[in-house]
Scaffold this motif. Sequence first.
Motif, short mmCIF file in Angstrom:
data_model
loop_
_atom_site.label_atom_id
_atom_site.label_comp_id
_atom_site.label_asym_id
_atom_site.label_seq_id
_atom_site.Cartn_x
_atom_site.Cartn_y
_atom_site.Cartn_z
N LEU A 208 68.90 54.68 -11.07
CA LEU A 208 68.96 55.47 -12.30
C LEU A 208 69.75 56.75 -12.03
N ILE A 209 70.77 57.01 -12.87
CA ILE A 209 71.59 58.20 -12.67
C ILE A 209 71.35 59.24 -13.77
N VAL A 210 70.56 58.87 -14.77
CA VAL A 210 70.04 59.80 -15.78
C VAL A 210 68.55 59.55 -15.85
N PRO A 211 67.71 60.58 -15.87
CA PRO A 211 66.26 60.36 -15.91
C PRO A 211 65.87 59.38 -17.02
N PRO A 212 64.95 58.46 -16.74
CA PRO A 212 64.64 57.38 -17.69
C PRO A 212 64.08 57.87 -19.01
N LYS A 213 63.53 59.08 -19.05
CA LYS A 213 62.99 59.60 -20.31
C LYS A 213 64.08 60.12 -21.24
N VAL B 115 76.39 68.78 -25.29
CA VAL B 115 76.60 69.00 -23.86
C VAL B 115 77.72 68.08 -23.37
N ARG B 116 78.33 68.48 -22.26
CA ARG B 116 79.31 67.64 -21.60
C ARG B 116 78.59 66.77 -20.58
N VAL B 117 78.77 65.48 -20.68
CA VAL B 117 78.15 64.59 -19.70
C VAL B 117 79.06 63.38 -19.52
N SER B 118 79.25 62.97 -18.30
CA SER B 118 80.06 61.81 -17.97
C SER B 118 79.22 60.86 -17.14
N LYS B 119 79.07 59.63 -17.59
CA LYS B 119 78.29 58.65 -16.82
C LYS B 119 78.98 58.38 -15.48
#
Length: 228
Positions: A160-165, A193-197
């Motif tokens: 998991l690279i982003v918290p599951p919640k 927000v800026r976010v890149s998987k």
Amino acid sequence: MDADAHGGTAGYGVWSVYYDTTDLRFYWEKIEGLRFRRKLRLRHYGDRSRITDDTTVFVEIKQRVNRVTQKRRVALPYRLARELCDQRVMVEHDPGQRAFLEEVLELICGLDLRPVAMTGYHRDAFLGRDADVGLRVTVDYRIRGRDRDFHLGADTENRLIVPPKLAILEVKANERIPYWLTDLTARNNLQVVRVSKYCQSVEAYGRAPRSIFHVTDEPSLALTKAAH
């Protein structure tokens, strides 16, 4: 909004292999917020456990020019997509695809690109109706990644690279985002927000220091990303 016909009410999986240079040029261009930047990826929609050499995948170049995000792609059987991107040879194609495939080859060979990270997640997608045609909202969750075994169908453990919640909510519109949607996000205290998987996956495996844009495990955090 209406559910995307490709996923219906159940949604669908999205799996991507990202290519980059040995010094992570595309990663750093994203972190530094360059006005013009590109990245190359192979993408599959659906159940990755059923992927074969004949499964249709997409070779994509996603680029940002100032504030406009563009995605160009071509559909190929997985076997040919790997020959193009990994073996660096021109593959069978329709006449109208040649210019794009040449651009992909030039990018791969010119920068010596190679697979660097893989991401996967479940997506619920919705489309605008009536006056909101061109509006698309996606909700991505169970966002995972890995830094090896880059075959899309490999039965390999992902992290998991982003918290599951947390989920990533993206709002995309051809023109202007409708007022009812901006009002809805405001009433729910969503933050842009800026976010890149891709960057999340690179950082999760320690290939680069965590940036200020890395998603932390904060229960109150809601994510939304608007693209025009």
